[in-house]
Write an enzyme that holds these catalytic residues in place. Sequence first.
Site, PDB file in Angstrom:
ATOM      1  N   LYS A 151       0.018   4.190  -0.183  1.00  0.00           N
ATOM      2  CA  LYS A 151      -0.650   5.354   0.423  1.00  0.00           C
ATOM      3  C   LYS A 151      -0.466   6.556  -0.516  1.00  0.00           C
ATOM      4  O   LYS A 151      -0.453   6.370  -1.727  1.00  0.00           O
ATOM      5  CB  LYS A 151      -0.128   5.589   1.836  1.00  0.00           C
ATOM      6  CG  LYS A 151      -0.210   4.310   2.682  1.00  0.00           C
ATOM      7  CD  LYS A 151       0.021   4.517   4.138  1.00  0.00           C
ATOM      8  CE  LYS A 151      -0.129   3.186   4.872  1.00  0.00           C
ATOM      9  NZ  LYS A 151      -0.007   3.307   6.314  1.00  0.00           N
ATOM     10  N   GLU A 207      -6.753   5.228   7.861  1.00  0.00           N
ATOM     11  CA  GLU A 207      -6.362   6.617   7.579  1.00  0.00           C
ATOM     12  C   GLU A 207      -7.517   7.378   6.946  1.00  0.00           C
ATOM     13  O   GLU A 207      -7.676   8.581   7.156  1.00  0.00           O
ATOM     14  CB  GLU A 207      -5.103   6.629   6.696  1.00  0.00           C
ATOM     15  CG  GLU A 207      -3.872   6.243   7.522  1.00  0.00           C
ATOM     16  CD  GLU A 207      -2.764   5.571   6.754  1.00  0.00           C
ATOM     17  OE1 GLU A 207      -2.791   5.546   5.510  1.00  0.00           O
ATOM     18  OE2 GLU A 207      -1.838   5.036   7.412  1.00  0.00           O
ATOM     19  N   ASN A 216       0.873  -1.175   0.000  1.00  0.00           N
ATOM     20  CA  ASN A 216       0.000   0.000   0.000  1.00  0.00           C
ATOM     21  C   ASN A 216       0.909   1.225   0.000  1.00  0.00           C
ATOM     22  O   ASN A 216       1.513   1.559   1.011  1.00  0.00           O
ATOM     23  CB  ASN A 216      -0.900  -0.015   1.249  1.00  0.00           C
ATOM     24  CG  ASN A 216      -1.751   1.242   1.349  1.00  0.00           C
ATOM     25  OD1 ASN A 216      -1.814   2.031   0.405  1.00  0.00           O
ATOM     26  ND2 ASN A 216      -2.406   1.421   2.491  1.00  0.00           N
ATOM     27  N   SER A 264       3.128  -2.293  10.465  1.00  0.00           N
ATOM     28  CA  SER A 264       4.565  -2.441  10.721  1.00  0.00           C
ATOM     29  C   SER A 264       5.118  -3.786  10.252  1.00  0.00           C
ATOM     30  O   SER A 264       5.991  -4.366  10.906  1.00  0.00           O
ATOM     31  CB  SER A 264       4.872  -2.213  12.205  1.00  0.00           C
ATOM     32  OG  SER A 264       4.568  -0.875  12.562  1.00  0.00           O
ATOM     33  N   HIS A 274      -9.741   1.958   4.889  1.00  0.00           N
ATOM     34  CA  HIS A 274      -8.447   2.032   5.585  1.00  0.00           C
ATOM     35  C   HIS A 274      -8.589   3.014   6.743  1.00  0.00           C
ATOM     36  O   HIS A 274      -9.258   4.042   6.620  1.00  0.00           O
ATOM     37  CB  HIS A 274      -7.352   2.484   4.618  1.00  0.00           C
ATOM     38  CG  HIS A 274      -5.982   2.314   5.187  1.00  0.00           C
ATOM     39  ND1 HIS A 274      -5.463   3.160   6.138  1.00  0.00           N
ATOM     40  CD2 HIS A 274      -5.040   1.357   4.964  1.00  0.00           C
ATOM     41  CE1 HIS A 274      -4.253   2.742   6.471  1.00  0.00           C
ATOM     42  NE2 HIS A 274      -3.967   1.649   5.780  1.00  0.00           N
ATOM     43  N   GLU A 326      -5.942  -4.509  10.489  1.00  0.00           N
ATOM     44  CA  GLU A 326      -4.851  -3.555  10.707  1.00  0.00           C
ATOM     45  C   GLU A 326      -5.098  -2.777  11.994  1.00  0.00           C
ATOM     46  O   GLU A 326      -5.797  -1.759  11.976  1.00  0.00           O
ATOM     47  CB  GLU A 326      -4.778  -2.561   9.544  1.00  0.00           C
ATOM     48  CG  GLU A 326      -4.424  -3.163   8.214  1.00  0.00           C
ATOM     49  CD  GLU A 326      -3.779  -2.135   7.295  1.00  0.00           C
ATOM     50  OE1 GLU A 326      -2.609  -2.329   6.948  1.00  0.00           O
ATOM     51  OE2 GLU A 326      -4.426  -1.143   6.952  1.00  0.00           O
ATOM     52  N   GLY A 357       2.524   2.134  11.016  1.00  0.00           N
ATOM     53  CA  GLY A 357       3.557   3.167  10.922  1.00  0.00           C
ATOM     54  C   GLY A 357       4.289   3.431  12.227  1.00  0.00           C
ATOM     55  O   GLY A 357       4.950   4.458  12.371  1.00  0.00           O
TER      56      GLY A 357
HETATM   57  P1  13P Z   1       2.895   0.344   7.768  1.00  0.00           P
HETATM   58  O1  13P Z   1       3.351  -0.926   7.126  1.00  0.00           O
HETATM   59  O2  13P Z   1       3.679   1.547   7.341  1.00  0.00           O
HETATM   60  O3  13P Z   1       2.768   0.199   9.244  1.00  0.00           O
HETATM   61  O4  13P Z   1       1.401   0.635   7.224  1.00  0.00           O
HETATM   62  C1  13P Z   1       0.475  -0.380   7.294  1.00  0.00           C
HETATM   63  C2  13P Z   1      -0.720   0.007   6.507  1.00  0.00           C
HETATM   64  O5  13P Z   1      -1.439   0.919   6.858  1.00  0.00           O
HETATM   65  C3  13P Z   1      -0.976  -0.741   5.273  1.00  0.00           C
HETATM   66  O6  13P Z   1      -2.230  -0.469   4.767  1.00  0.00           O
END
Ligand code: 13P
Length: 251
Positions: free
Chosen positions: A11, A97, A9, A211, A95, A166, A172
């Site tokens: 992002k 976010e 992803n 992560s 997601h 997640e 992150g």
């Molecule tokens: P990270 O791997 O940066 O923790 O992000 C995970 C994520 O949100 C994947 O959709």
Amino acid sequence: MIKKLIIANWKMHYGPVKAGAWIRAFRRERLPKDMDIGVAVPHVSLPATHASLGRASVPLIGAQNAFWKSDGPFTGEISPDMLKELNVTFCLVGHSERRIHLGETDEMVAQKAAALQAAGIQPVICVGENETEHKKGETLKIVRGQLTAALSKIKTSGTSIIIAYEPIWAIGTGNACTPSDAKKMHEAIRELLNKKFGKAGQTMRIIYGGSVDAHNAAEYISTSHVDGVLVGSASLDPCAFGLLCRSAAIS
Ligand code: 13P
């Protein structure tokens, strides 16, 4: 047996120029054959991604969001039908976010997932609790609630769906959920899928995100009930992501 799946992803990284370069670099990577690999790309970079992919079939190309209507007065939105025209095979939905920064609700997630399914695009439905909920021991309740809502309009007979667990506190932060905790949640999610979809629920993939990197990917992938991983920051470098995919295959 469920084929394992690794999704990158990106992002909000990589416009068309950098996306094309990522794909060309990733195509040089030696990749495991026994798992599916996909990349969730910003909308504007989808055509360049496809162009750089050429005739190669790996990685599968996905999007990160879609609206629930096929067209109409919805300024700035992108419909599943439009994504279909760009040969998108899967799309993330809900997601955290987007839930946090854009106020996406369970109801919106449900509508988006159903619209994607109707368009023949695999929805990757993201669920997960935040840190406070986690500390209060509410993980199961929160995830069950999100999932029940998100699946409310999904058809058993339609395009199969993917669930991504997640935990928000693991995204992150470098503070990944342990594989054994992830396993417990995935088992609970599987139970819910079985109850709702019967036999079809047994083959729906449940992947873990938060992560994940080249050091821990193999451990998740080899954990029972974890059918793959969703990778954020560790997917931004194509060579490092290639290494992650190879490391997961050795398990
Ligand atoms: P990270 O791997 O940066 O923790 O992000 C995970 C994520 O949100 C994947 O959709």
